[in-house]
Design an enzyme around this catalytic site. Structure first.
Site, PDB file in Angstrom:
ATOM      1  N   ASN A   7      70.894  46.061  13.337  1.00 40.05           N
ATOM      2  CA  ASN A   7      70.307  47.274  13.908  1.00 40.05           C
ATOM      3  C   ASN A   7      69.881  48.225  12.779  1.00 40.05           C
ATOM      4  OD1 ASN A   7      70.254  50.044  14.823  1.00 40.05           O
ATOM      5  ND2 ASN A   7      71.098  49.335  16.757  1.00 40.05           N
ATOM      6  N   ASP A   9      68.486  51.327  13.087  1.00 35.98           N
ATOM      7  CA  ASP A   9      68.293  52.729  13.481  1.00 35.98           C
ATOM      8  C   ASP A   9      68.610  53.709  12.354  1.00 35.98           C
ATOM      9  OD1 ASP A   9      67.709  51.757  15.971  1.00 35.98           O
ATOM     10  OD2 ASP A   9      69.564  52.446  16.913  1.00 35.98           O
ATOM     11  N   HIS A  10      69.700  53.435  11.627  1.00 35.99           N
ATOM     12  CA  HIS A  10      70.142  54.455  10.671  1.00 35.99           C
ATOM     13  C   HIS A  10      69.424  54.389   9.327  1.00 35.99           C
ATOM     14  CE1 HIS A  10      72.509  56.109  13.660  1.00 35.99           C
ATOM     15  NE2 HIS A  10      73.304  55.057  13.799  1.00 35.99           N
ATOM     16  N   HIS A  43      66.529  50.957  18.409  1.00 35.95           N
ATOM     17  CA  HIS A  43      66.615  51.732  19.650  1.00 35.95           C
ATOM     18  C   HIS A  43      65.533  52.803  19.610  1.00 35.95           C
ATOM     19  CE1 HIS A  43      69.485  54.223  22.479  1.00 35.95           C
ATOM     20  NE2 HIS A  43      68.248  54.136  22.949  1.00 35.95           N
ATOM     21  N   ARG A  45      64.566  55.786  21.042  1.00 40.77           N
ATOM     22  CA  ARG A  45      65.128  56.797  21.938  1.00 40.77           C
ATOM     23  C   ARG A  45      64.034  57.708  22.460  1.00 40.77           C
ATOM     24  NH1 ARG A  45      71.092  57.163  21.058  1.00 40.77           N
ATOM     25  NH2 ARG A  45      70.996  58.821  22.572  1.00 40.77           N
ATOM     26  N   ARG A  49      64.692  60.356  17.710  1.00 44.28           N
ATOM     27  CA  ARG A  49      65.455  60.958  16.615  1.00 44.28           C
ATOM     28  C   ARG A  49      65.504  60.078  15.369  1.00 44.28           C
ATOM     29  NH1 ARG A  49      71.532  60.830  19.020  1.00 44.28           N
ATOM     30  NH2 ARG A  49      70.471  61.886  20.716  1.00 44.28           N
ATOM     31  N   HIS A  50      65.344  58.768  15.547  1.00 41.85           N
ATOM     32  CA  HIS A  50      65.317  57.924  14.342  1.00 41.85           C
ATOM     33  C   HIS A  50      64.123  56.959  14.370  1.00 41.85           C
ATOM     34  CE1 HIS A  50      67.757  55.588  17.119  1.00 41.85           C
ATOM     35  NE2 HIS A  50      68.893  56.182  16.829  1.00 41.85           N
ATOM     36  N   GLU A  70      66.235  48.158  22.006  1.00 42.63           N
ATOM     37  CA  GLU A  70      67.154  48.907  22.876  1.00 42.63           C
ATOM     38  C   GLU A  70      66.391  50.077  23.463  1.00 42.63           C
ATOM     39  OE1 GLU A  70      70.536  50.328  20.767  1.00 42.63           O
ATOM     40  OE2 GLU A  70      71.142  48.335  20.162  1.00 42.63           O
ATOM     41  N   THR A 101      75.120  55.709  21.474  1.00 45.50           N
ATOM     42  CA  THR A 101      75.256  55.288  22.873  1.00 45.50           C
ATOM     43  C   THR A 101      76.740  55.236  23.224  1.00 45.50           C
ATOM     44  OG1 THR A 101      73.336  53.934  22.439  1.00 45.50           O
ATOM     45  CG2 THR A 101      74.434  53.587  24.533  1.00 45.50           C
ATOM     46  N   GLU A 151      75.332  42.739  27.046  1.00 40.11           N
ATOM     47  CA  GLU A 151      75.951  43.051  25.753  1.00 40.11           C
ATOM     48  C   GLU A 151      77.189  43.873  26.052  1.00 40.11           C
ATOM     49  OE1 GLU A 151      73.482  44.524  22.550  1.00 40.11           O
ATOM     50  OE2 GLU A 151      75.184  45.588  21.668  1.00 40.11           O
ATOM     51  N   HIS A 191      78.521  47.426  18.958  1.00 43.21           N
ATOM     52  CA  HIS A 191      78.807  48.855  18.843  1.00 43.21           C
ATOM     53  C   HIS A 191      80.124  49.081  18.104  1.00 43.21           C
ATOM     54  CE1 HIS A 191      78.693  53.132  19.424  1.00 43.21           C
ATOM     55  NE2 HIS A 191      77.474  52.985  19.890  1.00 43.21           N
ATOM     56  N   GLY A 192      80.024  49.769  16.989  1.00 41.27           N
ATOM     57  CA  GLY A 192      81.216  50.136  16.220  1.00 41.27           C
ATOM     58  C   GLY A 192      81.824  48.985  15.439  1.00 41.27           C
ATOM     59  N   GLY A 213      74.925  47.765  13.280  1.00 37.98           N
ATOM     60  CA  GLY A 213      74.016  48.640  12.557  1.00 37.98           C
ATOM     61  C   GLY A 213      74.698  49.545  11.558  1.00 37.98           C
ATOM     62  N   HIS A 214      75.435  50.521  12.058  1.00 37.69           N
ATOM     63  CA  HIS A 214      75.943  51.598  11.205  1.00 37.69           C
ATOM     64  C   HIS A 214      76.740  51.077  10.014  1.00 37.69           C
ATOM     65  CE1 HIS A 214      78.644  54.931  10.045  1.00 37.69           C
ATOM     66  NE2 HIS A 214      77.540  55.631  10.206  1.00 37.69           N
TER      67      HIS A 214
HETATM   68  N1  PXP Z   1      74.458  47.642  20.512  1.00 33.98           N
HETATM   69  C1  PXP Z   1      73.967  48.703  21.199  1.00 33.98           C
HETATM   70  C2  PXP Z   1      73.537  48.483  22.613  1.00 33.98           C
HETATM   71  C3  PXP Z   1      73.830  49.961  20.604  1.00 33.98           C
HETATM   72  O1  PXP Z   1      73.346  51.007  21.312  1.00 33.98           O
HETATM   73  C4  PXP Z   1      74.193  50.102  19.249  1.00 33.98           C
HETATM   74  C5  PXP Z   1      74.010  51.419  18.569  1.00 33.98           C
HETATM   75  O2  PXP Z   1      72.663  51.743  18.514  1.00 33.98           O
HETATM   76  C6  PXP Z   1      74.681  48.969  18.569  1.00 33.98           C
HETATM   77  C7  PXP Z   1      74.827  47.764  19.228  1.00 33.98           C
HETATM   78  C8  PXP Z   1      75.057  49.029  17.122  1.00 33.98           C
HETATM   79  O3  PXP Z   1      76.163  49.864  16.955  1.00 33.98           O
HETATM   80  P1  PXP Z   1      76.634  50.240  15.496  1.00 33.98           P
HETATM   81  O4  PXP Z   1      75.535  51.021  14.867  1.00 33.98           O
HETATM   82  O5  PXP Z   1      77.882  51.040  15.735  1.00 33.98           O
HETATM   83  O6  PXP Z   1      76.897  48.951  14.770  1.00 33.98           O
END
Ligand code: PXP
Length: 238
Positions: A7, A9-10, A43, A45, A49-50, A70, A101, A151, A191-192, A213-214
């Site tokens: 991901n 996004d960041h 994503h 949005r 924002r990103h 996303e 999210t 997911e 996520h996370g 992602g993060h």
């Molecule tokens: N999956 C979904 C559906 C998400 O919304 C996100 C965050 O954008 C991620 C995965 C990735 O999460 P993270 O950035 O915490 O790894």
């Protein structure tokens, strides 16, 4: 073995902090693919924002692995998805005030609205995945909708503060995952997830794809930092 969706996004978050053109998520996508990413996730949005529209358009063009978009269940973003045809759309809940999210989609409550959106996307051949909490009723509702994938939201597992809570959240994910696979749904998770907590999740039977992602962007900043400083130092001390 699961596939890795990266991901970006960041990468865009850093760019948007200065409203400039670096770092470019398109460059990051190329490097992610060289590094072994099996798909690229962004994503788009509603508040932009990103990730920006241009990012999604270019990623769709240049990515040699799949593009997983996303998006919220929104008419505006659905129109964009229908024109760009990403390989997969992951429908997520979106609230403007949230940092990220924060919870899964409530498929039971918003069944008709999600069905309408998923049908439009699947009608043009886009695989649809629903981002949901590890809850059996949500999985059954996803199955009823006829989507390709779910997911499972791994945030509660990632955020658990004690070994006991981590275990409870892990078991929820494993059981919900088994239920999804048994119903013929493709099983993604994300996520996370971090370098420390991902391994057990990757070992869950039947996981198709992990979206991360993060933690990858954070690691990239640190492992690349020393080299970046050295390169600048060379320029200023000639
Ligand atoms: N999956 C979904 C559906 C998400 O919304 C996100 C965050 O954008 C991620 C995965 C990735 O999460 P993270 O950035 O915490 O790894």
């Amino acid at each position: 073995m699961p596939l890795l969706g990266v991901n970006l996004d960041h990468v865009a978050t850093i760019r948007q902090a200065r409203l400039t053109n670096e770092p470019d998520p398109i460059h990051a996508a190329v490097l992610a693919e060289i590094g072994g990413a099996d798909s690229i996730t962004v994503h788009l949005r509603e508040d932009r924002r990103h990730i920006q529209d241009r990012d999604v358009r270019l990623l769709r063009e240049i990515s040699r692995v799949g593009l997983n978009l996303e998006m919220a269940v929104s008419d505006e973003i659905t129109k964009i998805a229908l024109s760009l045809l990403p390989h997969q759309v992951t429908l997520v809940p979106e609230r403007r005030a949230e940092l990220t999210t924060e919870g899964g989609l409530d498929v039971l409550t918003h069944f008709a609205r999600i069905q309408q959106c998923a049908d439009q996307l699947q009608g043009v051949g886009i695989a649809v995945s629903l981002f949901i909490d590890p809850n059996l009723a949500q999985i059954e509702a996803a199955k009823k909708l006829g989507v390709t994938a779910i997911e499972l939201h791994t945030g509660a597992y990632a955020d658990a503060q004690t070994p006991k809570d981590t275990e409870i959240e892990f078991n929820k994910l494993r059981e919900a995952g088994q239920c999804a696979v048994a119903q013929g749904l493709r099983l993604n998770m994300g996520h996370g997830l971090t370098y420390r907590n991902v391994r057990r999740i990757a070992e869950i039977q039947g996981v198709h794809e992990l979206n991360i992602g993060h933690s990858i962007v954070s690691q990239a900043v640190l492992v690349g930092f020393e080299r970046a400083v050295r390169e600048m130092k060379l320029l200023v001390t000639f």
